[in-house]
Design an enzyme around this catalytic site. Sequence first.
Site, short mmCIF file in Angstrom:
data_model
loop_
_atom_site.label_atom_id
_atom_site.label_comp_id
_atom_site.label_asym_id
_atom_site.label_seq_id
_atom_site.Cartn_x
_atom_site.Cartn_y
_atom_site.Cartn_z
CG ASP A 16 44.04 -33.16 -51.82
OD1 ASP A 16 43.51 -33.20 -52.94
OD2 ASP A 16 45.00 -33.87 -51.50
CE LYS A 51 42.75 -29.90 -55.90
NZ LYS A 51 43.37 -30.81 -54.91
CG ASP A 101 46.26 -29.84 -52.33
OD1 ASP A 101 45.32 -29.93 -53.13
OD2 ASP A 101 46.80 -30.82 -51.79
#
Length: 240
Positions: free
Chosen positions: A10, A165, A192
Amino acid sequence: MGFISVLFLDVDGTLTTDRRSYDLDLEAVEALRRAVKSGVIVSLVSSNALPIVVGLSRYIGLNGPVIGESGGLIYSDMWGIVELADKVAFEPYRAVLRVFSECVEDSWQNRFRIYEFVVRIKSVCRSREWEVFESIKGFVESEFPGFTASYSGYGVHIHSTSVDKGRAVKYVLERLGVSSECAGGIGDSLVDVSFLSVLNYSAAVSNADEVLKKAVRYVLSKPSGKGVVEFIEKFLSGFL
């Protein structure tokens, strides 16, 4: 001893000096360059507009595919632009700006976004940022089926429910022909979780959201960029 052939990171809050800053941690940048020189493929996974993440990856000197717009878009020199998002979130984004105008403002990045759009929480509402986010998320999901919102700590991201993601990271690994058992990643926020849960060597920096810390294999002892340095030094030295 663990072996990592692909590392996903990230950006905001992870490669920066802290979770409220845009300043890159220069020690983390140097550590990433060492990882690349050692043969590791290093990819950035961000909610930022794709051109920003591609530029950042190039100037740092990284070598992996780049993921932007929370997983809606991927770019590599060999593949070109890969579009994983199925719907454009322009209408729900405009509605959020109108309905929540007292607490949110537009982002200049939206001129360079294709599928996902972002609004920033104004300083006057920062003391109740999570309450504001939950209200936005509920509004988007009830008024615009097929869309949702996520919060990175830097902005509220409005996108299709098909986008995350994790899906993008799975795509990259499959296309590279690399098993998730040989892949690692580092992040700092709730958004995340989706990509770190895919990876065998998952890590959260010490100042990460508590929800993320519970979802990863390693919780680092140092915050943000310093945590990235810690993780890279450990796996390059064979201590993972």
